[in-house]
Design an enzyme around this catalytic site. Sequence first.
Site, short mmCIF file in Angstrom:
data_model
loop_
_atom_site.label_atom_id
_atom_site.label_comp_id
_atom_site.label_asym_id
_atom_site.label_seq_id
_atom_site.Cartn_x
_atom_site.Cartn_y
_atom_site.Cartn_z
N ARG A 39 -4.43 -34.58 -17.30
CA ARG A 39 -3.48 -35.74 -17.02
C ARG A 39 -2.95 -36.37 -18.10
O ARG A 39 -1.82 -37.12 -18.03
CB ARG A 39 -4.35 -36.54 -16.03
N ASP A 49 -6.65 -41.50 -10.33
CA ASP A 49 -6.23 -40.65 -11.42
C ASP A 49 -4.84 -40.90 -11.75
O ASP A 49 -4.34 -40.38 -12.75
CB ASP A 49 -6.24 -39.05 -10.66
N LYS A 85 -5.61 -30.35 -5.50
CA LYS A 85 -6.90 -29.68 -6.30
C LYS A 85 -8.01 -29.97 -5.57
O LYS A 85 -8.98 -29.39 -5.12
CB LYS A 85 -6.77 -30.35 -7.44
C1 S3P Z 1 -12.17 -36.14 -7.17
C2 S3P Z 1 -12.55 -37.42 -7.28
C3 S3P Z 1 -12.10 -38.39 -8.30
C4 S3P Z 1 -11.13 -37.78 -9.23
C5 S3P Z 1 -11.07 -36.29 -9.22
C6 S3P Z 1 -11.28 -35.54 -8.20
C7 S3P Z 1 -12.61 -35.22 -6.01
O1 S3P Z 1 -13.34 -38.58 -9.31
O2 S3P Z 1 -11.01 -38.84 -10.21
O3 S3P Z 1 -10.13 -35.98 -10.23
O4 S3P Z 1 -12.05 -34.24 -5.90
O5 S3P Z 1 -13.48 -35.90 -5.20
P1 S3P Z 1 -14.45 -39.50 -8.70
O6 S3P Z 1 -14.85 -39.04 -7.29
O7 S3P Z 1 -15.63 -39.36 -9.73
O8 S3P Z 1 -14.00 -41.20 -8.89
#
Ligand code: S3P
Length: 437
Positions: free
Chosen positions: A393, A320, A27
């Site tokens: 999740r 995550d 993703k």
């Molecule tokens: C993500 C970064 C993470 C993660 C999110 C996706 C990304 O968040 O929890 O599901 O794609 O950069 P944070 O950067 O806020 O920790």
Amino acid sequence: MAAGSGDAMLFRPSGGLRGSLQVPADKSISHRAALIAAISDGPVEILNFLEAADTHYTLEALAACGVGVEDHGGGTRMITGVGLRGFRQPETALDLGNSGTTIRLLPGILAGQDGRFTLDGDESLRRRPMDRVVEPLRLMGVEIEAREGRYAPLVIEGGDVRAAIYEMPMASAQVKSAILLAGLYADAPTEVTEPSACRDHTEIMLANAGASLERKGLRTIIYPADFLQLESVAVPGDFSSAAFLLLGATIIPGSQLELPAVGVNPTRTGLLDILVEMGADITLEHTHSQAGEPVADITVQSASLSAVEVGAEISGRTIDELPLVALAAAFADGDTTVRGASELRHKESDRISSLIDNLSALGVHIEMLEDGFRVRGGPGILGGTCNSLGDHRMAMLGAVAGLASRAGVKVRGYGCVDVSFPGFREALAAVEAGRSL
Ligand code: S3P
């Protein structure tokens, strides 16, 4: 086996998970491929793009800003970039649904565009903190407003961008990425420092697109760019989606699963290190590089686990997946503690509270700590009802808990799995039946 009515789905106890399963595309990398292709010169082919709700919001937002977005089928997307400064002002607010990554990364790009852009999303997105991107972008001279200074909708008027030196108060790849993207438009090099390592897909993809970056430990410097040019991108499988299967196969006796072509970027695989320390039987083979990202075939079989202590240094690389550590801990010998994980409070749900409520309801002894949780290991999962609270999740965690339970788990609000893993239930059913997908 799963059975459902309405938006509730019952996951019954399962025998071993067996076979081989291709997990959905990453993703985070899919979002970045679309966003960086959008500001590149000319068309970029993205292979194995994640076809899911979150990434579709990114594509729709880009199309509304004049970027060419074509669906060539089978997960192949052709994005025709408009160059660094070619976005046009959309007619209405951009609806970004549940996608935290889109609403936090896009402002970095909009910083350098002419026009006024309003970014909004669903109820959950409107509750998540946006001041973490608003503050550094303002320091960079960007005109950006948030509701109550902190929440979506965000309104951005792009234009001139000043370089900055910024120390992030929290480990967040989304904040780091917004600053790096804005740095492309700045009047001098921009420097950002993260408190602990978090995912670096933006850095990898910007370098692939010809941007100049220097990385020194936790510090990254980005140089202003004249143009970007991205070769075709093949997105690896998502480690965060694979994680549910890795965990299910570890805790359900008699399991043996192969997960081919999963991204194993070390800024994402904290869960692997934690599970292996707990005694899990997981091996990586055929590791190679794809789109600058390490990718491997992962094999897992069931194993007995022992408790572990998880601290802040690894939580940025596991963010995550930390709720899954709680599920593993319920099956482990001894008490497991996870600390330094306050960022979990700012996800699609407050994942510390939702984890405590849900796992307690399923018969797990779990205690809330201010910045994490403690789980008393041993008895595993009895069963009961898990409420997703609209958090994809949490819904998938409930499903895996159900397969590993003694009495089954009903997941309320199951439909939100489409945010990142459409077909999750079918994937579980296949490996329950020993079929490969
Ligand atoms: C993500 C970064 C993470 C993660 C999110 C996706 C990304 O968040 O929890 O599901 O794609 O950069 P944070 O950067 O806020 O920790």
